[in-house]
Structures are given as structure tokens and as C-alpha cells.
Design an enzyme around this catalytic site. Structure first.
Site, PDB file in Angstrom:
ATOM      1  N   SER A  26      44.238   9.303  42.996  1.00 34.72           N
ATOM      2  CA  SER A  26      44.294  10.532  42.206  1.00 34.72           C
ATOM      3  C   SER A  26      45.074  10.328  40.921  1.00 34.72           C
ATOM      4  O   SER A  26      44.633  10.726  39.840  1.00 34.72           O
ATOM      5  CB  SER A  26      44.925  11.657  43.030  1.00 34.72           C
ATOM      6  OG  SER A  26      45.070  12.828  42.260  1.00 34.72           O
ATOM      7  N   ASN A  27      46.226   9.693  41.008  1.00 38.11           N
ATOM      8  CA  ASN A  27      47.047   9.560  39.804  1.00 38.11           C
ATOM      9  C   ASN A  27      46.409   8.639  38.784  1.00 38.11           C
ATOM     10  O   ASN A  27      46.560   8.821  37.582  1.00 38.11           O
ATOM     11  CB  ASN A  27      48.475   9.139  40.157  1.00 38.11           C
ATOM     12  CG  ASN A  27      48.589   7.680  40.542  1.00 38.11           C
ATOM     13  OD1 ASN A  27      48.773   6.812  39.697  1.00 38.11           O
ATOM     14  ND2 ASN A  27      48.486   7.391  41.840  1.00 38.11           N
TER      15      ASN A  27
ATOM     16  N   HIS B 245      50.817   8.941  51.925  1.00 37.87           N
ATOM     17  CA  HIS B 245      50.349  10.285  51.595  1.00 37.87           C
ATOM     18  C   HIS B 245      50.784  11.344  52.604  1.00 37.87           C
ATOM     19  O   HIS B 245      50.630  12.536  52.341  1.00 37.87           O
ATOM     20  CB  HIS B 245      48.821  10.278  51.491  1.00 37.87           C
ATOM     21  CG  HIS B 245      48.302   9.211  50.589  1.00 37.87           C
ATOM     22  ND1 HIS B 245      47.727   8.051  51.055  1.00 37.87           N
ATOM     23  CD2 HIS B 245      48.313   9.103  49.238  1.00 37.87           C
ATOM     24  CE1 HIS B 245      47.384   7.293  50.031  1.00 37.87           C
ATOM     25  NE2 HIS B 245      47.735   7.892  48.922  1.00 37.87           N
TER      26      HIS B 245
ATOM     27  N   CYS C 128      55.309   2.937  42.033  1.00 39.47           N
ATOM     28  CA  CYS C 128      56.424   3.869  42.095  1.00 39.47           C
ATOM     29  C   CYS C 128      57.255   3.535  43.329  1.00 39.47           C
ATOM     30  O   CYS C 128      56.868   2.701  44.156  1.00 39.47           O
ATOM     31  CB  CYS C 128      55.912   5.306  42.164  1.00 39.47           C
ATOM     32  SG  CYS C 128      54.945   5.661  43.664  1.00 39.47           S
TER      33      CYS C 128
ATOM     34  N   CYS D  28      55.814   9.076  51.600  1.00 34.34           N
ATOM     35  CA  CYS D  28      56.714   9.121  50.452  1.00 34.34           C
ATOM     36  C   CYS D  28      57.704  10.264  50.627  1.00 34.34           C
ATOM     37  O   CYS D  28      57.308  11.388  50.959  1.00 34.34           O
ATOM     38  CB  CYS D  28      55.903   9.326  49.172  1.00 34.34           C
ATOM     39  SG  CYS D  28      56.937   9.579  47.709  1.00 34.34           S
TER      40      CYS D  28
ATOM     41  N   THR E 137      51.396  15.863  44.765  1.00 36.22           N
ATOM     42  CA  THR E 137      52.357  15.186  43.894  1.00 36.22           C
ATOM     43  C   THR E 137      51.725  14.362  42.784  1.00 36.22           C
ATOM     44  O   THR E 137      52.425  13.929  41.866  1.00 36.22           O
ATOM     45  CB  THR E 137      53.263  14.254  44.719  1.00 36.22           C
ATOM     46  OG1 THR E 137      52.466  13.236  45.334  1.00 36.22           O
ATOM     47  CG2 THR E 137      54.037  15.027  45.774  1.00 36.22           C
TER      48      THR E 137
ATOM     49  N   GLU F 159      46.930  13.633  51.169  1.00 34.82           N
ATOM     50  CA  GLU F 159      48.194  14.332  50.979  1.00 34.82           C
ATOM     51  C   GLU F 159      48.024  15.837  51.168  1.00 34.82           C
ATOM     52  O   GLU F 159      48.853  16.491  51.805  1.00 34.82           O
ATOM     53  CB  GLU F 159      48.760  14.044  49.589  1.00 34.82           C
ATOM     54  CG  GLU F 159      50.101  14.714  49.347  1.00 34.82           C
ATOM     55  CD  GLU F 159      50.628  14.542  47.947  1.00 34.82           C
ATOM     56  OE1 GLU F 159      51.343  15.453  47.479  1.00 34.82           O
ATOM     57  OE2 GLU F 159      50.333  13.507  47.307  1.00 34.82           O
TER      58      GLU F 159
END
EC number: 1.17.7.4
Length: 343
Positions: free
Chosen positions: A234-235, A85, A23, A107, A175, A137
């Protein structure tokens, strides 16, 4: 006598998710470390993993980055990069006390959540942070307003929430969560607190949502879903869960093609493939090569969204690069690809 049906290898196919992989926030953070090494030379220190990907961390380490857990492990006066994070104000203060030259690669979408937390705390709201305890995060966001924020990990934890004033409660989120599970948590919260306020904009990042939507489109069509990503991402872990919840018979997370097992694909004709937001494309290509060698030669990209978001490099790093002639003064979007970009 029944006949055993053997899948026709010519029908074997890979459905490749798009969007997938890096990303804009990860791209920016990784490049920040690469550019800092280019500008200052090794070592450049990084607090925590710059992004949650084993390959990326190992590659940057080989180039001279040193990853540390806390600022007190960094020699005074050194260059230190904060990970994508984000960090708490306490970490920033600790770095300043050691005269560290910091580059903030947080980010921008995480920074937005931090600002929301500060604003709602100033307005004396109780803040419900939907996220995973212990994730960097979440620790950074909670550190912005520790007396106002409580973390809720999922729907099952909603009943434990205690607030001062049910009329002044707001939720924000990590996020990189599952969109569906987060919305279920919020639904449960709103049952308890009807006046629950939403954040001014969606906290779950566009890339997390887009990758989950691509998996939702592919999962019902495949027997096996492969997610390239590290265990602490995590994602990436959420993508495995999304695949299982939306029709994939089986789903596996792997760091690299070397972890693939031939028995996963016995009798399988359709495989889905995606990667988490901190995964360089080279790792996906390695998996495609392995699948091609094992009969899955046909690849169809399933695109559900086109991403155009980019983020500029941290301002102090960008200005230093420009002053040294390592970056043009005017760059559309604020950045250009690094020669050694970790992809």
C-alpha cells in the site's frame, strides 16, 4: 530547419529520496522471522506475507520460512509468526486452538491503532476506519471491534456512512495511506459529522509520512519518478500517486531493476528514486547500478527527515534468544542486527 536537441548525458542525474526503504516495523518483522529460523530451525510458519515485498518473501522462503494464508494450514504445535500488518483476535484464538507457538511481529504502530479501536468501542463510539477493504491491516483492526467499525476507502465513500449517534463518532486509519487523501476523507467526514473526534495521535505511521514528504520534495524536479516496491504494498503504491500529484511527469512502480525499460528515459535528464517501507536497500542499489549504466551516473540524495526509531523484537522471541545465548541480555533498543539480515 529546426535542430533536434539531444540531452547531454553528462547532465543526467538521479535524485535519491531519503528516508526510503525499511521502516522500524518492517525491520523488526523481517528480523523476527530470521531469528526464529536461527533459534528453532526450519520450518517456521508465517501467516500471510511477513511484509508486502516479493524479494523479502522469496528470500525468507529460501531460508525455510513457509508462508500460509490461515492458521489451519499450520501443523499443530508449530511455530507461527504473525505478520507486521497485525491480526484480529479471532486469528489469535484460532492459533491457540491449534497449540501453535506464536511470535507476534505486528508493527507496534499498528498495535496502537488496535488499542484505539478497542477503547473507542468500549466507550460506544461509531468508529470510521479509513483504509482499504481487504488489506490485512484493515482486517486485523476491524476484527478488534467488528460491531463498531465501518471502513471508508476514500472521500467518495463518505456519503455512505451511517452512524448511531453523530455526537459519538471517531476516525482512525490504516497506517500506510496517502496523508493528503486521508486528510481529505477526514475533511469530508467532518462536514457530515461536525463532532467527529480525532484519534489521540496520528495513525498514519511516521515512515509512511516521511517517505511521502521526500517524494513531494523531489517530484517537481524530475521527469520520471521510480518507486521500488511490490504491487500489494500500500505505501509503495501511494508513493507513485504522490509523485504524480506533485509534479513528476511520469512515475513507475517496480519490484526490481530487471523491470526497468530504457524507453522510459528517452530525453530524460532528471530521475527521482525512492522505495517503499518494506523494500530492502539492495533493490535500490540494483536500480542505481542500472541507471548508472544508462547514463545517470550522478546521484544526489535529497534528505527531508532523519529517522532514529527502532523497535525491540517480540518479547517471547527475544527472551528465548537470550536464554539460548543467541542474543545479549542487554541490547540498546532491544535488538541487534541478524547475521543474515534481508537487506
Amino acid at each position: 530547419m529546426s535542430e533536434t536537441l539531444v540531452p547531454n548525458l553528462n547532465t543526467r542525474k538521479v535524485l535519491l529520496a531519503a528516508p526510503r526503504g525499511y521502516c522500524a516495523g518492517v525491520d523488526r518483522a523481517v528480523e523476527a522471522v530470521e531469528r526464529a529460523l536461527e533459534l528453532y530451525g526450519a520450518p517456521v510458519y508465517v501467516r500471510k506475507e511477513i511484509v508486502h515485498n516479493k524479494f523479502v518473501v522469496e528470500t525468507l522462503t529460501s531460508r525455510g520460512a513457509i508462508f500460509v494464508e490461515e492458521t489451519d494450514q499450520v501443523p499443530p504445535g508449530s511455530h507461527l509468526v504473525f505478520s507486521a500488518h497485525g491480526v484480529s483476535p479471532q486469528v489469535r484464538e484460532s492459533a491457540a486452538a491449534r497449540d501453535l507457538l506464536t511470535i507476534d511481529a505486528t508493527c507496534p504502530l499498528v498495535t496502537k491503532v488496535h488499542r484505539e479501536a478497542v477503547r473507542f468501542a468500549r466507550e460506544e463510539y461509531d468508529i470510521i476506519l479509513v483504509g482499504h477493504v481487504g488489506h490485512e491491516e484493515v482486517e486485523g483492526t476491524q476484527g478488534e471491534a467488528p460491531n463498531h467499525i465501518q471502513v471508508v476507502g476514500g472521500p467518495d465513500e463518505v456519503d455512505q456512512v451511517v452512524v448511531r449517534d453523530p455526537e459519538r463518532v471517531v476516525w482512525i486509519s490504516q497506517t500506510t495511506l496517502s496523508v493528503d487523501e486521508t486528510m481529505e476523507t477526514v475533511r469530508r467526514l467532518r462536514e457530515r459529522f461536525p463532532k467527529l473526534q480525532d484519534p489521540p495521535s496520528d495513525d498514519i505511521c511516521y515512515a509512511t509520512q516521511n517517505r511521502q514528504e521526500a517524494v513531494k520534495a523531489i517530484a517537481p524536479q524530475v521527469e520520471v519518478m521510480l518507486v521500488v516496491g511490490s504491487a500489494n504494498s500500500s505505501n509503495s503504491v501511494r508513493l507513485v500517486e504522490v509523485a504524480k500529484d506533485h509534479g513528476a511527469e511520469r512515475a513507475y512502480r517496480l519490484d526490481a531493476a530487471s523491470e526497468l525499460q530504457p524507453e522510459w528515459f528517452d530525453g530524460v535528464t532528471r530521475v527521482g528514486l525512492t522505495s517503499g517501507a518494506s523494500v530492502p536497500e539492495i533493490l535500490v542499489r540494483d536500480v542505481l547500478d542500472w541507471l548508472g549504466e544508462h547514463g545517470f551516473g550522478e546521484v544526489e540524495e535529497v534528505r527531508t527527515q532523519v529517522e532514529t526509531t527502532t523497535f525491540a523484537l517480540p518479547r517471547n522471541l527475544k527472551n528465548a534468544l537470550v536464554s539460548e545465548g543467541l542474543l545479549p541480555a542487554q541490547v540498546p533498543g532491544g535488538r541487534v542486527p541478524s547475521k543474515n539480515h534481508t537487506r
